[in-house]
Design an enzyme around this catalytic site. Structure first.
Site, PDB file in Angstrom:
ATOM      1  N   ASP A  30       1.007  -1.220   0.015  1.00  0.00           N
ATOM      2  CA  ASP A  30       0.032   0.037  -0.154  1.00  0.00           C
ATOM      3  C   ASP A  30       0.768   1.282  -0.085  1.00  0.00           C
ATOM      4  OD1 ASP A  30      -1.711   2.103   1.077  1.00  0.00           O
ATOM      5  OD2 ASP A  30      -3.304   0.437   1.187  1.00  0.00           O
ATOM      6  N   ILE A  31       0.530   2.174  -0.890  1.00  0.00           N
ATOM      7  CA  ILE A  31       1.525   3.313  -1.083  1.00  0.00           C
ATOM      8  C   ILE A  31       1.431   4.373   0.218  1.00  0.00           C
ATOM      9  CG2 ILE A  31      -0.439   5.078  -2.000  1.00  0.00           C
ATOM     10  CD1 ILE A  31       1.708   5.549  -4.167  1.00  0.00           C
ATOM     11  N   ASN A  86     -13.062  -3.047   2.095  1.00  0.00           N
ATOM     12  CA  ASN A  86     -14.136  -1.918   2.302  1.00  0.00           C
ATOM     13  C   ASN A  86     -15.033  -1.996   0.865  1.00  0.00           C
ATOM     14  OD1 ASN A  86     -13.020  -1.198   4.618  1.00  0.00           O
ATOM     15  ND2 ASN A  86     -11.317  -0.169   3.416  1.00  0.00           N
ATOM     16  N   GLN A  93     -14.368   2.506   0.970  1.00  0.00           N
ATOM     17  CA  GLN A  93     -13.683   2.243  -0.218  1.00  0.00           C
ATOM     18  C   GLN A  93     -13.328   3.554  -1.210  1.00  0.00           C
ATOM     19  OE1 GLN A  93     -16.012  -0.463  -2.778  1.00  0.00           O
ATOM     20  NE2 GLN A  93     -14.225  -1.068  -3.977  1.00  0.00           N
ATOM     21  N   HIS A  99     -10.386  -5.441  -3.417  1.00  0.00           N
ATOM     22  CA  HIS A  99      -9.134  -5.482  -2.980  1.00  0.00           C
ATOM     23  C   HIS A  99      -9.239  -5.538  -1.190  1.00  0.00           C
ATOM     24  CE1 HIS A  99      -9.939  -1.127  -2.345  1.00  0.00           C
ATOM     25  NE2 HIS A  99      -9.203  -1.009  -1.252  1.00  0.00           N
ATOM     26  N   PHE A 100      -8.229  -6.624  -0.848  1.00  0.00           N
ATOM     27  CA  PHE A 100      -8.422  -6.912   0.569  1.00  0.00           C
ATOM     28  C   PHE A 100      -6.851  -6.222   1.259  1.00  0.00           C
ATOM     29  CE2 PHE A 100     -10.899 -10.391  -0.523  1.00  0.00           C
ATOM     30  CZ  PHE A 100     -11.661 -10.758   0.469  1.00  0.00           C
ATOM     31  N   HIS A 101      -7.141  -5.581   2.282  1.00  0.00           N
ATOM     32  CA  HIS A 101      -5.855  -4.963   2.920  1.00  0.00           C
ATOM     33  C   HIS A 101      -5.219  -6.111   4.076  1.00  0.00           C
ATOM     34  CE1 HIS A 101      -6.746  -0.534   2.412  1.00  0.00           C
ATOM     35  NE2 HIS A 101      -7.831  -1.122   1.999  1.00  0.00           N
TER      36      HIS A 101
HETATM   37  P1  5GP Z   1      -9.646   1.564   0.322  1.00  0.00           P
HETATM   38  O1  5GP Z   1      -9.896   2.720   1.050  1.00  0.00           O
HETATM   39  O2  5GP Z   1     -10.198   1.839  -1.266  1.00  0.00           O
HETATM   40  O3  5GP Z   1     -10.067   0.104   0.923  1.00  0.00           O
HETATM   41  O4  5GP Z   1      -8.147   1.446  -0.177  1.00  0.00           O
HETATM   42  C1  5GP Z   1      -7.536   1.825  -0.854  1.00  0.00           C
HETATM   43  C2  5GP Z   1      -5.980   1.787  -0.674  1.00  0.00           C
HETATM   44  O5  5GP Z   1      -5.186   1.628  -1.788  1.00  0.00           O
HETATM   45  C3  5GP Z   1      -5.569   2.717   0.313  1.00  0.00           C
HETATM   46  O6  5GP Z   1      -4.915   2.315   1.438  1.00  0.00           O
HETATM   47  C4  5GP Z   1      -4.325   3.594  -0.349  1.00  0.00           C
HETATM   48  O7  5GP Z   1      -3.412   3.977   0.208  1.00  0.00           O
HETATM   49  C5  5GP Z   1      -4.170   2.524  -1.562  1.00  0.00           C
HETATM   50  N1  5GP Z   1      -3.572   3.162  -2.649  1.00  0.00           N
HETATM   51  C6  5GP Z   1      -4.220   4.106  -3.574  1.00  0.00           C
HETATM   52  N2  5GP Z   1      -3.701   4.331  -4.519  1.00  0.00           N
HETATM   53  C7  5GP Z   1      -2.599   3.637  -4.593  1.00  0.00           C
HETATM   54  C8  5GP Z   1      -1.493   3.459  -5.358  1.00  0.00           C
HETATM   55  O8  5GP Z   1      -1.431   3.976  -6.514  1.00  0.00           O
HETATM   56  N3  5GP Z   1      -0.535   2.325  -5.409  1.00  0.00           N
HETATM   57  C9  5GP Z   1      -0.613   1.852  -4.181  1.00  0.00           C
HETATM   58  N4  5GP Z   1       0.324   0.877  -3.938  1.00  0.00           N
HETATM   59  N5  5GP Z   1      -1.581   1.935  -3.111  1.00  0.00           N
HETATM   60  C10 5GP Z   1      -2.479   2.795  -3.353  1.00  0.00           C
END
Ligand code: 5GP
Ligand code: ZN
Length: 145
Positions: A30-31, A86, A93, A99-101
């Site tokens: 995760d970035i 999420n 989300q 995706h899964f964290h």
């Molecule tokens: P969500 O809130 O949709 O469940 O989580 C999305 C996740 O994707 C966030 O934790 C965010 O930091 C990560 N993310 C968003 N854009 C990028 C990207 O371009 N590269 C990477 N590696 N992670 C990303």
């Protein structure tokens, strides 16, 4: 999907730190991680959320979640692991590609995952709605109540 950021990562059109890849799924860091080693397990095919993902792809993803959880435990010596997923804006989300964290946890880290308890007086009604026999249960092998 053309403009989806995770589809672009899958296609290597934008850089990422991949830690796992096979023909169906990928995992990358995760970035903006909650802890070192926080990674995302992503289906290579684009689905928006848990309600539209193909079952075979979902099974594959959850198996990769397990792979990453084991690696996080053994290689990063994590004490615990949170798995989060999420769906929808109000569930947090941000990226509309399923995706899964997988989040490593360490003693006294600063990760906070919480919710407030609410009083639900009509549990019977909620039970009725969620065990509805009207809609397809989806699985023949599930215990249908
Ligand atoms: P969500 O809130 O949709 O469940 O989580 C999305 C996740 O994707 C966030 O934790 C965010 O930091 C990560 N993310 C968003 N854009 C990028 C990207 O371009 N590269 C990477 N590696 N992670 C990303
Ligand atoms: Zn996508």
């Amino acid at each position: 999907m053309e403009d989806c950021i995770f589809c672009k990562i899958v296609r290597n059109e934008i850089p990422s730190k991949k830690v796992y890849e096979d023909p169906d799924a990928v995992a990358f860091l995760d970035i903006n991680p909650a802890n070192p080693g926080h990674c995302l397990v992503v289906s290579k095919r684009h689905y928006e959320s848990i309600t539209d993902v193909d079952d075979a792809d979902l099974k594959k993803m959850i198996a990769i979640v397990k792979v990453m959880a084991k690696r996080i435990k053994t290689s990063l010596n994590a004490d615990g692991i949170n798995v989060l997923q999420n769906n929808g804006r109000h569930a947090g989300q941000i990226v509309n590609h399923i995706h899964f964290h997988v989040i490593p946890r360490f003693p006294n880290d600063n990760v906070i995952i919480t919710y407030q308890k609410v009083n639900v007086p009509n549990l019977d009604e909620i039970q009725k709605k969620l065990s509805s026999t009207g809609a397809s249960s989806g699985y023949e092998w599930g215990t249908r109540i």
